[in-house]
Design a protein around this motif. Structure first.
Motif, short mmCIF file in Angstrom:
data_model
loop_
_atom_site.label_atom_id
_atom_site.label_comp_id
_atom_site.label_asym_id
_atom_site.label_seq_id
_atom_site.Cartn_x
_atom_site.Cartn_y
_atom_site.Cartn_z
N HIS A 125 0.83 -1.20 0.00
CA HIS A 125 0.00 0.00 0.00
C HIS A 125 0.87 1.26 0.00
O HIS A 125 0.60 2.22 -0.75
N ALA A 126 1.92 1.25 0.82
CA ALA A 126 2.81 2.43 0.91
C ALA A 126 3.55 2.66 -0.41
O ALA A 126 3.68 3.81 -0.87
N GLU A 127 4.03 1.59 -1.01
CA GLU A 127 4.77 1.75 -2.27
C GLU A 127 3.84 2.14 -3.42
O GLU A 127 4.22 2.89 -4.32
N ALA A 128 2.61 1.64 -3.39
CA ALA A 128 1.65 2.02 -4.43
C ALA A 128 1.34 3.51 -4.37
O ALA A 128 1.13 4.16 -5.40
N GLN A 129 1.31 4.05 -3.16
CA GLN A 129 1.07 5.49 -3.03
C GLN A 129 2.18 6.29 -3.70
O GLN A 129 1.92 7.30 -4.36
N ARG A 130 3.41 5.79 -3.58
CA ARG A 130 4.53 6.48 -4.23
C ARG A 130 4.44 6.35 -5.75
O ARG A 130 4.80 7.28 -6.49
N ILE A 131 3.98 5.19 -6.23
CA ILE A 131 3.77 5.02 -7.67
C ILE A 131 2.71 6.01 -8.17
O ILE A 131 2.86 6.62 -9.23
#
Length: 439
Positions: free
Chosen positions: A332-338
């Motif tokens: 979830h955290a990495e998707a937000q950065r994407i």
């Protein structure tokens, strides 16, 4: 002295006096042969079931709530009745076939599996356990063996879609899930009704902990470990937890020819990076956990339009529920950065959850003891696939028996288990039912 031994000794002595020329062991009444499964019949039934929803590749597409599913269930119910079982369909569209025991106060021993398949699936996943359970009941009837516990053979509805039938019985199915759409195109509520269940009263299918004495399930391994190591039987230690989400990526739909590359908000590009990121995050932590994006679709889906929306699935599996949650948080955290890098946003809709389920140590001992007496080779192993047994573990001591999947192939028309392995698995299931009944 043991009464049986004493009686035999007295009888032998009497025969020795009256008929001294006849060896005592010849005069003893022969022991009744233990019941045995009919492997030839079981494998013939599997072949017949494979005709329902057969696909050109040699497997089946008998997805839950389809016409092929309903026809296959009708065939299975015929087999159940021929085995002397009393058959009913519960509110969740599970087929429940009962055989009375000698003690009406005892709770039932329940065993079975499912017959619905994935699209373009194989002929053994679920089918082996379901038809072996019927074969066990028929073998007991033919041998005139009556168990103390009642026996219930169950064919669960929509296992492949997310254990819907068994989770209704365990109380884990939510009302919101009835609006989910199955592979057949029907909603869960429509599909349950189509198969003779009652979505309006689906809570009536629920059972409480203690309502079942034991749950047993025979299944193909769906992996290659038993086949690779040349072993006969897998004794399942536990079944992984599974969480699934629908992930929606929202960007800006625009003309593909007039929008510069540096001004795009491409939802499909963000989804593609998401797929790669899931693979990386799941592999970054030691363990047996797995993560999969198995479905993706771009909208509007035209070659000359930048996708403004992309929808994909996310599935995480592990025996540790806390690890699943930890992986989800990292994804979830990495998707937000994407999303920040691509000018898109991510939303997650939970689809369903199967909690991790350890098998019962005493039932593992029963399975291993039966297999050992039969001189079958065994190993303890986890199940990386979800099964109805994990829902039943919420209600009763649970045990699972694995047989080899040739080449480790499953969810494919190339899925295969040998007739000999199928017969061995059914023989262990029969022995486990009888030993559990005694204990």
């Amino acid at each position: 002295m043991n009464r049986r031994r004493f009686t035999g000794t007295v009888a032998t002595a009497m025969i020795g006096v009256v008929l001294p020329d006849i060896p005592a062991q010849i005069a003893r009444p022969p022991r009744a042969a233990p019941p045995r499964v009919n492997g030839e019949r079981l494998n013939a039934h599997l072949k017949e079931l494979a005709a329902f929803g057969a696909n050109p590749q040699g497997g089946v597409s008998r997805v839950a709530y389809s016409d092929a599913d309903r026809a296959g269930r009708d065939y299975v119910m015929q087999l159940m009745r021929a085995a002397g079982l009393e058959v009913r369909t519960d509110a969740a569209a599970n087929i429940v076939a009962r055989r009375a025991g000698s003690d009406p106060l005892l709770k039932p021993i329940v065993f079975g599996s499912h017959i619905d398949s994935v699209p373009d699936g194989g002929n053994y996943d679920g089918d082996v356990g379901s038809l072996a359970a019927i074969e066990v009941a028929q073998s007991l009837a033919e041998a005139n063996v009556r168990t103390r516990h009642p026996l219930e053979v169950v064919v669960w509805s929509n296992e492949e879609g997310g254990l819907y039938g068994s989770r209704a019985v365990s109380g884990q199915l939510t009302a919101a899930e009835l609006s989910n759409r199955a592979w057949s195109g029907k909603t869960i509520a429509e599909g349950v009704r189509f198969l003779g269940g009652s979505p309006d009263t689906i809570a009536d299918a629920r059972r409480q902990r203690g309502d079942i004495a034991t749950y047993l399930e025979l299944h193909i391994e769906q992996g290659g470990r038993l086949d690779r190591e040349g072993l006969n039987i897998g004794v399942v230690e536990g079944i992984v937890g599974i969480k699934q989400w629908e992930v929606t990526v929202t960007g800006i739909q625009n003309h593909a020819g007039t929008t510069p590359m540096d001004q795009r908000h491409d939802a499909l590009l963000a989804a593609a990076r998401f797929v790669d990121m899931v693979h990386r995050v799941v592999r970054a932590e030691p363990g047996r956990q797995v993560g999969t994006v198995g479905r993706i679709q771009a909208f509007p889906g035209a070659p000359n339009v930048i996708p403004g929306r992309a929808v994909c699935s996310l599935e995480l599996r592990d025996l540790d529920a806390a690890k699943i949650d930890r992986l989800y948080d990292a994804i979830h955290a990495e998707a937000q950065r994407i999303g920040e890098a691509t000018g898109t946003s991510f939303e997650y809709r939970p689809l369903h959850e199967n909690v991790p389920a350890p098998s019962d140590p005493a039932i593992r001992t029963v399975i291993e003891s039966v297999a050992g007496d039969l001189k079958y080779t065994t190993r303890h192993m986890p199940s990386g696939a979800g099964h109805d047994a994990q829902a039943m573990a919420q209600l009763a001591p649970m045990g699972m028996i694995f047989i080899p999947s040739v080449g480790g192939i499953s969810h494919s028309p190339k899925e295969y288990s040998t007739p000999e392995d199928i017969t061995r698995g059914a023989t262990v299931l029969l022995g486990a039912v009888l030993l559990a009944d005694k204990r």
